[in-house]
Enzyme design. Structure first.
Site, PDB file in Angstrom:
ATOM      1  CE  LYS A 100      40.168  41.435  49.044  1.00 22.02           C
ATOM      2  NZ  LYS A 100      39.083  40.867  48.220  1.00 22.02           N
ATOM      3  CG  ASP A 128      39.064  35.356  50.279  1.00 23.15           C
ATOM      4  OD1 ASP A 128      38.699  34.948  51.397  1.00 23.15           O
ATOM      5  OD2 ASP A 128      38.307  35.919  49.463  1.00 23.15           O
ATOM      6  CE  LYS A 154      37.290  33.293  48.021  1.00 21.03           C
ATOM      7  NZ  LYS A 154      36.298  34.097  47.291  1.00 21.03           N
ATOM      8  CG  ASP A 204      41.331  38.446  47.550  1.00 21.88           C
ATOM      9  OD1 ASP A 204      40.962  39.213  46.639  1.00 21.88           O
ATOM     10  OD2 ASP A 204      40.596  38.106  48.492  1.00 21.88           O
ATOM     11  CG  ASP A 217      34.230  34.605  50.050  1.00 21.29           C
ATOM     12  OD1 ASP A 217      35.441  34.911  50.178  1.00 21.29           O
ATOM     13  OD2 ASP A 217      33.752  34.171  48.989  1.00 21.29           O
ATOM     14  CD  GLU A 226      37.939  38.562  51.866  1.00 16.25           C
ATOM     15  OE1 GLU A 226      38.748  38.924  50.990  1.00 16.25           O
ATOM     16  OE2 GLU A 226      36.893  37.937  51.617  1.00 16.25           O
ATOM     17  NE  ARG A 258      32.126  43.514  50.509  1.00 13.46           N
ATOM     18  CZ  ARG A 258      31.172  43.193  49.640  1.00 13.46           C
ATOM     19  NH1 ARG A 258      29.919  43.596  49.854  1.00 13.46           N
ATOM     20  NH2 ARG A 258      31.451  42.497  48.557  1.00 13.46           N
TER      21      ARG A 258
END
Length: 492
Positions: A251, A256, A263, A274, A333, A335, A337
């Site tokens: 990933k 993010d 968030k 991230d 959020d 995201e 996956r």
């Protein structure tokens, strides 16, 4: 011990039941007796991370004598990891010195290599963007290790491995530490190409036009809210002696914000990290290539920036993942996956023997396992092998289940599935989502797979400890390299 013109001699002290205990120091009996008589008064306990500096002894030739705590010795034996951490702690705390001599007790080549690896990781410093570096102490430049195993024929190879692995960990830390204004999808992709120079690794960068054309709907959807378009980076390492074909998926969300499902401000502060999974995958493959291990490996770095804007995906949008599965986005959020789904499908299409993915995927991982232990989920055999590799490498991971009852919570009335489901046990729910995108191998069976959620241990918001600095930690690199070595060892 012959005199060495070093700045400091570091010896190990354990935490005994009756007070601190000096372990195997190459000092005269008189010096040992003198130290034993004064350690308690000096506040020496032998606790892990404790470092006490004393004036150097004439017999050693060093300016400073350093007592480094290794923690409690079980049955008088200090673990390899305790030595690695103590070496890292000393190297970190002795910044400002040039040459440090370690004289820890060693009875195996692996321990000497562990000390070298720990020292190299502990000496790491991020080349920060401070305009004034006055007063900043430089990392130690040279390490010498005193050991009775100095002439062992296997030592040179072990030390070379320690250097390669520590450098891979440190390169991962640097990528994680870079500000998102400097490291975004295009520059991350270029960094991958730069780091691979001189190694037998082919780097292919898929830009937004190619991603759109080839149907990478997850990564394009997540990245469409940013002015910096996404990238997929494919890494290929091939050996003519390959005993296995392995695929890694990482990933790589360079920042993010949460997207439209934004968030809270405090939750955004560390979100430059991230992309730590992709950084770990990149550097693990480069380390495997540098070591010349007899495997074929592909890496898929799923790189995007998750931002809110007029072009961002919305809750209720439906994305078509590579291969055709559709996903209703209930929370932008969640995201990671979505980009990982594309990467897992792409990896599956090449029929590897095993797929391992690495991601800072869920806050639920931190709730379940804390800030230092990663979760591993997936096929029992792959998960167990990763756990064993992590134990050997000195990283903390713990197996978690994939409960069948979580899958219905991902059902959607408008698409094949939704991107969020059962909140309780969210780390496992996210893994159940990823599992849906693992393809079948040439034998018609689902490809063996495991998922590493490193959300907590990838980034250290607290104080430095052992060989672990603040911010990026390089988590998972050592486990992945050890896993590949174990695959090779089992093939013989």
């Amino acid at each position: 011990m012959a005199k060495v013109a070093a700045d400091a001699l570091v010896i190990a002290v354990s935490k005994g039941t009756d007070g601190p205990v000096i372990l195997g120091a190459p000092l005269s009996p008189a010096s040992i007796a003198s130290l034993n008589g004064s350690m308690t008064a000096l506040g020496v306990t032998g606790a892990a991370d404790q470092l006490v500096r004393l004036p150097g002894l004439p017999e050693t030739g060093t300016k400073v004598l350093v007592l480094a705590g290794v923690g409690t010795a079980k049955n008088g034996v200090v673990s390899d990891e305790a030595l690695r951490r103590a070496a890292g702690s000393a190297a970190r705390q002795l910044s400002g010195l040039n040459h440090v001599l370690f004289a820890f007790p060693t009875t195996a080549v692996a321990q000497v290599a562990g000390i070298a690896e720990g020292a190299a990781m502990g000496a790491y410093q991020y080349a920060s963007l401070h305009s004034n570096t006055k007063g900043k102490l430089s990392p130690i430049a040279k390490v010498t290790i005193h050991s009775t195993l100095a002439k062992d024929p296997e030592l040179a190879t072990a030390l070379e491995r320690a250097t390669i692995v520590a450098n891979a960990v440190n390169a991962t830390r640097t990528l994680v530490n870079e500000p998102p204004s400097k490291l975004y999808p295009a520059t991350f992709a270029e960094a991958a190409k730069d780091l691979a120079k001189g190694l037998p690794v082919k780097v292919t960068i898929l830009d937004e036009k190619r991603l759109l054309k080839e149907g990478y709907g997850g990564i394009m959807g997540v990245g469409q809210g940013s002015s910096r378009p996404p990238r997929m980076v494919k890494l290929e390492y091939k050996s003519d002696r390959a005993v296995a074909d392995l695929a890694l998926v990482g990933k790589g969300i360079t920042f993010d914000s949460g997207g439209i499902s934004i968030k809270p401000g405090a939750g955004m502060v560390t979100m430059k990290c991230d992309m730590a999974g992709a950084a770990a995958v990149l550097n693990a493959i480069l380390a495997v290539a540098a070591l010349g291990l007899p495997v074929n490996m592909t890496g898929w770095l799923c790189i995007a920036e998750n931002m809110p804007s007029g072009t961002a995906i919305r809750p209720s949008d439906v994305l078509t993942i590579l291969g055709g599965k559709t996903v209703e986005v209930l929370n932008t959020d969640a995201e990671g996956r979505l980009v990982m789904a594309d990467g897992l499908v792409a990896a599956s299409q090449e029929f590897p023997d095993v797929i391992i993915d690495v991601a800072t995927l869920t806050g639920a991982q931190v709730v379940a396992l804390g800030h230092r232990t990663a979760g591993v989920m997936g096929d029992e055999g792959v998960s167990a092998a990763l756990k064993a590799a992590a134990d050997r490498a000195g990283e903390l991971i713990w197996p978690m289940p994939l409960p069948e009852e979580l899958r219905p919570s991902l059902d959607s009335p408008v698409a094949d599935m939704a991107n969020i489901g059962e909140r309780m046990g969210g780390m496992m729910t996210a893994a159940v989502f990823l599992q849906e995108f693992i393809g079948k191998g040439k034998d018609g069976e689902t490809i063996p797979w495991a998922h590493l959620d490193i959300a907590g241990p990838a980034f250290n918001e607290g104080s430095a400890y052992g060989y672990t600095p603040k911010q990026g930690t390089g988590m998972a690199v050592r486990t992945l390299v050890a896993y590949v070595e174990d695959v090779v060892a089992r093939s013989h």
